[in-house]
Design a protein around this motif. Structure first.
Motif, mmCIF file in Angstrom:
data_model
loop_
_atom_site.group_PDB
_atom_site.id
_atom_site.type_symbol
_atom_site.label_atom_id
_atom_site.label_comp_id
_atom_site.label_asym_id
_atom_site.label_seq_id
_atom_site.Cartn_x
_atom_site.Cartn_y
_atom_site.Cartn_z
ATOM 1 N N GLY A 1 0.814 -1.214 0.000
ATOM 2 C CA GLY A 1 0.000 0.000 0.000
ATOM 3 C C GLY A 1 0.847 1.263 0.000
ATOM 4 N N ALA A 2 2.149 1.116 0.269
ATOM 5 C CA ALA A 2 3.033 2.292 0.316
ATOM 6 C C ALA A 2 3.359 2.775 -1.100
ATOM 7 N N THR A 3 3.925 3.969 -1.169
ATOM 8 C CA THR A 3 4.317 4.527 -2.470
ATOM 9 C C THR A 3 5.812 4.832 -2.465
ATOM 10 N N VAL A 4 6.467 4.496 -3.583
ATOM 11 C CA VAL A 4 7.893 4.853 -3.732
ATOM 12 C C VAL A 4 7.995 5.706 -4.982
ATOM 13 N N SER A 5 8.512 6.936 -4.834
ATOM 14 C CA SER A 5 8.659 7.752 -6.045
ATOM 15 C C SER A 5 10.115 8.141 -6.250
ATOM 16 N N VAL A 6 10.500 8.142 -7.529
ATOM 17 C CA VAL A 6 11.889 8.453 -7.891
ATOM 18 C C VAL A 6 11.882 9.724 -8.725
ATOM 19 N N ASP A 7 12.807 10.622 -8.374
ATOM 20 C CA ASP A 7 12.891 11.889 -9.101
ATOM 21 C C ASP A 7 14.354 12.175 -9.401
ATOM 22 N N ALA A 8 14.608 12.916 -10.460
ATOM 23 C CA ALA A 8 15.989 13.321 -10.753
ATOM 24 C C ALA A 8 15.942 14.614 -11.542
ATOM 25 N N TRP A 9 16.902 15.487 -11.358
ATOM 26 C CA TRP A 9 16.926 16.771 -12.087
ATOM 27 C C TRP A 9 18.353 17.323 -12.104
ATOM 28 N N HIS A 10 18.520 18.334 -12.911
ATOM 29 C CA HIS A 10 19.824 18.970 -13.088
ATOM 30 C C HIS A 10 19.750 20.358 -12.476
ATOM 31 N N GLU A 11 20.661 20.704 -11.612
ATOM 32 C CA GLU A 11 20.629 22.030 -10.978
ATOM 33 C C GLU A 11 22.017 22.354 -10.439
ATOM 34 N N ASP A 12 22.429 23.607 -10.580
ATOM 35 C CA ASP A 12 23.728 24.067 -10.057
ATOM 36 C C ASP A 12 24.873 23.141 -10.470
ATOM 37 N N ARG A 13 24.952 22.823 -11.719
ATOM 38 C CA ARG A 13 26.028 21.980 -12.262
ATOM 39 C C ARG A 13 26.115 20.627 -11.582
ATOM 40 N N SER A 14 24.982 20.176 -11.012
ATOM 41 C CA SER A 14 24.964 18.862 -10.352
ATOM 42 C C SER A 14 23.724 18.107 -10.777
ATOM 43 N N LEU A 15 23.838 16.785 -10.713
ATOM 44 C CA LEU A 15 22.654 15.955 -10.942
ATOM 45 C C LEU A 15 22.143 15.507 -9.567
ATOM 46 N N HIS A 16 20.848 15.599 -9.380
ATOM 47 C CA HIS A 16 20.248 15.228 -8.101
ATOM 48 C C HIS A 16 19.247 14.095 -8.332
ATOM 49 N N ILE A 17 19.258 13.126 -7.433
ATOM 50 C CA ILE A 17 18.279 12.033 -7.506
ATOM 51 C C ILE A 17 17.656 11.902 -6.119
ATOM 52 N N THR A 18 16.332 11.793 -6.063
ATOM 53 C CA THR A 18 15.716 11.484 -4.768
ATOM 54 C C THR A 18 14.872 10.220 -4.910
ATOM 55 N N VAL A 19 14.933 9.372 -3.892
ATOM 56 C CA VAL A 19 14.056 8.195 -3.825
ATOM 57 C C VAL A 19 13.286 8.331 -2.509
ATOM 58 N N THR A 20 11.973 8.519 -2.649
ATOM 59 C CA THR A 20 11.139 8.768 -1.459
ATOM 60 C C THR A 20 10.167 7.608 -1.269
ATOM 61 N N ASP A 21 10.049 7.152 -0.027
ATOM 62 C CA ASP A 21 9.055 6.111 0.234
ATOM 63 C C ASP A 21 8.182 6.508 1.406
ATOM 64 N N THR A 22 7.054 5.823 1.540
ATOM 65 C CA THR A 22 6.163 6.089 2.680
ATOM 66 C C THR A 22 6.200 4.858 3.596
ATOM 67 N N GLY A 23 7.400 4.304 3.731
ATOM 68 C CA GLY A 23 7.570 3.059 4.474
ATOM 69 C C GLY A 23 7.871 3.244 5.950
ATOM 70 N N GLN A 24 8.662 2.308 6.507
ATOM 71 C CA GLN A 24 8.827 2.257 7.967
ATOM 72 C C GLN A 24 9.673 3.389 8.551
ATOM 73 N N GLY A 25 10.476 4.076 7.731
ATOM 74 C CA GLY A 25 11.282 5.200 8.224
ATOM 75 C C GLY A 25 12.472 4.744 9.065
ATOM 76 N N ILE A 26 13.316 5.710 9.403
ATOM 77 C CA ILE A 26 14.553 5.393 10.155
ATOM 78 C C ILE A 26 14.697 6.413 11.281
ATOM 79 N N SER A 27 14.980 5.931 12.488
ATOM 80 C CA SER A 27 15.104 6.867 13.621
ATOM 81 C C SER A 27 16.344 7.756 13.416
#
Ligand code: ADP
Length: 531
Positions: free
Chosen positions: A443-469
């Motif tokens: 039932g959780a969602t995992v989304s992947v994003d990537a973009w170019h900004e400030d001469r760098s490539l950025h990737i984010t992987v976001t989930d709605t899972g158990q999380g980390i303390s």
């Protein structure tokens, strides 16, 4: 203490000379002679008795004898020695000076001086009489002398107080000096006892202090042909043991420039004697905040580093050896699977073989991870498209997501070009997506994003899972670390994936960070600079 009697003796001696010239008949007077005898007697205690032992007695005895001597001399002087009353100032001051807090002293001073001026009247000498006028004239002397006594007592008290203050200050100074000596000794003992090299440099880089351990370490770095080398001539190498460390990256130079750091690993000395040192530095600042120097600590970690190298070599050899039979097992399972379909009871046979294949694949993945951690292969950087990398990773994770009931969203645009190692970045994205699915419930969602900004490539992987303390977030990039939730869950893993990712990102001179809230999910962000 006879020194203190000199003014009195001198004055009395002078008066005796005057009397000898002006009124020699006084020498026939019993009282005058008694006065002379008392004068001498008043000096005897100071000459004969040890002052320290009898001081308190002599403070009283000497002035009392002097009062008596003056009274007798004056009365025996037949009225020639009226002025002798002034000599009484010596015992008066003496008493007041040495016993400034005693009221009795002032009473004695007044009584004795009054007695001295009244004695001639009592003896009925010359024109002395009990008339009010005569008495009033004579009373002025005891009053003045008593006031002088009071004044002397006052001065004595304030000098005493000043002296006491000086003594206190002196004692405080001595205590402070003793304390700072004790601290210096303690510091010295600690510095000589700790099993690390310690060197303290001033803001210009001159050595202010160095313990014996550091002197020994320093000798290892001295090249044979340069017995007294400059800092940049010392044999200091980087982590690979062979590349000499550029001058500005050497720990002492960095510390002198004001940076504070911990655990810089360097190799010191030639091949035969080299030692691995972990170096930390802390800069010292004055009250205005400007640098006054640095403390640099060198800790010998050769055995530890060598043990880690042996461990990595072992892991590398073992995983290499395991990969070959595992790949063969997987190949043969695939072959059998293909053929099994035509056999009777194919369904259950295939299901069993698929379980075997899944587990063998998982085992191969673990072995590959182990090999990657141990070997850390070099990057193969080239012009590539990160969007392609992400799309392909998302596509391969789709099956895993579907099986786990997790929605996988690919939010990446058509093209993100840059120079990087696409295979290694593939590994990064694969791993992040696989973790996001693995540590999320159905039932959780995992989304992947990537973009170019400030001469760098950025990737984010976001989930709605158990999380980390928050505490675990600091450790998840360490080798073999798994959170308690991960260990308790059925999710397979050995805690190497994020460590491998971190190394890949580091090799690209990039960064990886995590933001997470237990129970709500996590976001991993990777940034790599691309020109
Ligand atoms: P593993 O093989 O255990 O997955 P990793 O190095 O990939 O090893 O991850 C280390 C630990 O970090 C995991 O065991 C898990 O506890 C935690 N972790 C990693 N990614 C996530 C995530 N997306 N959500 C929650 N915990 C995660």
């Amino acid at each position: 203490m006879i020194r203190n009697q000199r003014p009195f003796l001198f004055t009395v001696g002078f008066v005796c000379l005057l009397v000898l010239v002006l009124s020699p008949q006084a020498y026939g007077q019993g009282l005058f002679l008694a006065g002379l005898a008392l004068t001498l007697l008043s000096c005897l205690p100071a000459v004969l008795l040890p002052w320290r032992r009898f001081a308190s007695m002599m403070y009283w005895l000497i002035p009392l004898l002097q009062f008596a001597a003056i009274a007798a001399l004056r009365a025996g002087g037949n009225g020639y020695l009226v002025g002798l009353s002034l000599v009484v100032v010596f015992p008066v001051i003496w008493l007041a000076w040495f016993m400034p807090r005693s009221l009795a002293v002032h009473i004695i001073n007044f009584t004795a001086t009054s007695f001295i001026v009244i004695l001639p009247i009592l003896l009925g000498q010359g024109s002395a009489s009990f008339s009010l006028e005569d008495l009033a004239g004579r009373a002025i002397i005891p009053v003045i002398l008593t006031v002088i006594g009071l004044f002397a007592a006052n001065v004595s008290r304030s000098i005493d107080a000043q002296q006491q203050e000086l003594v206190d200050k002196d004692r405080q100074l001595r205590l402070a000096a003793a304390e700072s000596e004790r601290r210096a000794q303690l510091l010295n003992t600690v510095i000589e006892t700790v099993p690390v090299g310690v060197v303290v440099v001033d803001a210009e880089g001159h050595d202010m202090m160095m313990n014996s351990h550091q002197r020994e370490l320093h000798q290892i770095g001295v090249p044979r042909e340069v017995p007294d080398p400059r800092e940049d001539q010392l044999l200091v190498f980087g982590e690979d043991k062979t590349t000499p460390l550029p001058a500005e990256e050497r720990p002492v130079r960095r510390a002198v420039k004001g940076s504070s750091f911990t655990h810089q690993l360097i190799w010191l000395g030639d091949q035969r004697h080299r030692r691995a040192l972990s170096v930390s530095a802390n800069s010292m600042k004055d009250r205005e905040g400007s640098s006054t120097g640095s403390v640099i600590v060198f800790s010998d970690v050769t055995e530890l580093v060598e043990a880690l190298e042996v461990k990595d070599e072992f892991l590398q050899a073992m995983s290499h050896e395991l990969r070959t039979p595992l790949t063969s097992i997987l190949g043969y399972i695939d072959l059998v699977l293909e053929e099994a379909e035509s056999l009777p009871a194919a369904e259950s046979l295939c299901a069993n073989l698929q379980v075997a294949e899944r587990n063998a694949s998982r085992l191969l993945q673990m072995v590959t991870d182990l090999l990657t951690t141990a070997a850390r292969p070099a990057l193969k950087v080239r012009e590539a498209d990160l969007a392609e990398v992400v799309h392909s990773s998302v596509a391969s994770a789709r099956l895993q997501a579907d099986a786990a009931g997790v929605t996988l969203i690919d939010g990446v645009g058509p093209s993100l070009r840059g120079r990087f190692d696409p295979d290694r970045m593939h590994q990064v994205v694969d791993n992040l997506i696989s973790n996001a699915i693995k540590y999320s419930a159905a039932g959780a969602t995992v989304s992947v994003d990537a973009w170019h900004e400030d001469r760098s490539l950025h990737i984010t992987v976001t989930d709605t899972g158990q999380g980390i303390s928050e505490r675990d977030q600091r450790e998840i990039f360490e080798k073999f670390f798994r959170t308690e939730e991960a260990r308790d869950s059925a999710a397979p893993g050995i805690g190497l994936g994020l460590n491998i990712i971190k190394h890949i990102v580091d090799d690209h001179h990039g960064s990886i960070r995590v933001t997470s809230e237990p129970g709500r999910g996590s976001t991993f962000t990777v940034t790599i600079p691309v020109q």
